[in-house]
Design a protein around this motif. Sequence first.
Motif, PDB file in Angstrom:
ATOM      1  N   VAL A  55       0.871  -1.172   0.000  1.00  0.00           N
ATOM      2  CA  VAL A  55       0.000   0.000   0.000  1.00  0.00           C
ATOM      3  C   VAL A  55       0.907   1.222   0.000  1.00  0.00           C
ATOM      4  N   CYS A  56       0.524   2.255  -0.744  1.00  0.00           N
ATOM      5  CA  CYS A  56       1.277   3.507  -0.742  1.00  0.00           C
ATOM      6  C   CYS A  56       0.608   4.484   0.212  1.00  0.00           C
ATOM      7  N   ILE A  57       1.430   5.082   1.075  1.00  0.00           N
ATOM      8  CA  ILE A  57       0.931   5.987   2.107  1.00  0.00           C
ATOM      9  C   ILE A  57       1.723   7.287   2.052  1.00  0.00           C
ATOM     10  N   LYS A  58       1.024   8.400   2.100  1.00  0.00           N
ATOM     11  CA  LYS A  58       1.675   9.707   2.030  1.00  0.00           C
ATOM     12  C   LYS A  58       2.635   9.894   3.199  1.00  0.00           C
ATOM     13  N   GLN A  59       3.842  10.354   2.887  1.00  0.00           N
ATOM     14  CA  GLN A  59       4.823  10.619   3.937  1.00  0.00           C
ATOM     15  C   GLN A  59       4.288  11.670   4.894  1.00  0.00           C
TER      16      GLN A  59
END
Length: 165
Positions: A55-59
């Motif tokens: 899953v891609c998660i905003k820094q």
Amino acid sequence: MNSLSDISEDADLRRVFGRFPTGVTALCGMDEGKPIGMTASAFVAISLQPALVSVCIKQGSATWRQLRARGRIGISFLGDGHAAAARQLAQRSENRFSGLDYEVTADGALFLANATAWLECSVETEIAAGDHEIVLFRLHKAAVADGVMPLVFHSSDFHTLVPIG
């Protein structure tokens, strides 16, 4: 095809990325007896052996900082009745779980009711990628619900799939 143009602003690129429909997931767990969670639409199945997803998660996500410390995280694939829940979980609010039905495992993974599938995971690794983190999860347990259609995010709004034929 329309002619290609340079992407000059984030809003332009967001519009382009939004043309690709994606499923919607909820990443959730318990933190000192309190439910915490967030939505994510950049989910990818990675490997069967070993069982891995990403899953891609905003820094800089404060919710992710809380979740990543949990031993187990629940990933719920949101279903056709979850549009309001997805919006609610995406808000920066202390009441993200108000009115939502969920179950918690003994290991602290939290699953939303009426999802299309549920994955109990642990964080395997995180990879910096621009303004996001690619989080690789190891799957420990999974379940599916037959007959629930998925919630889809497309062009900055939620949609439901309808079978053809």
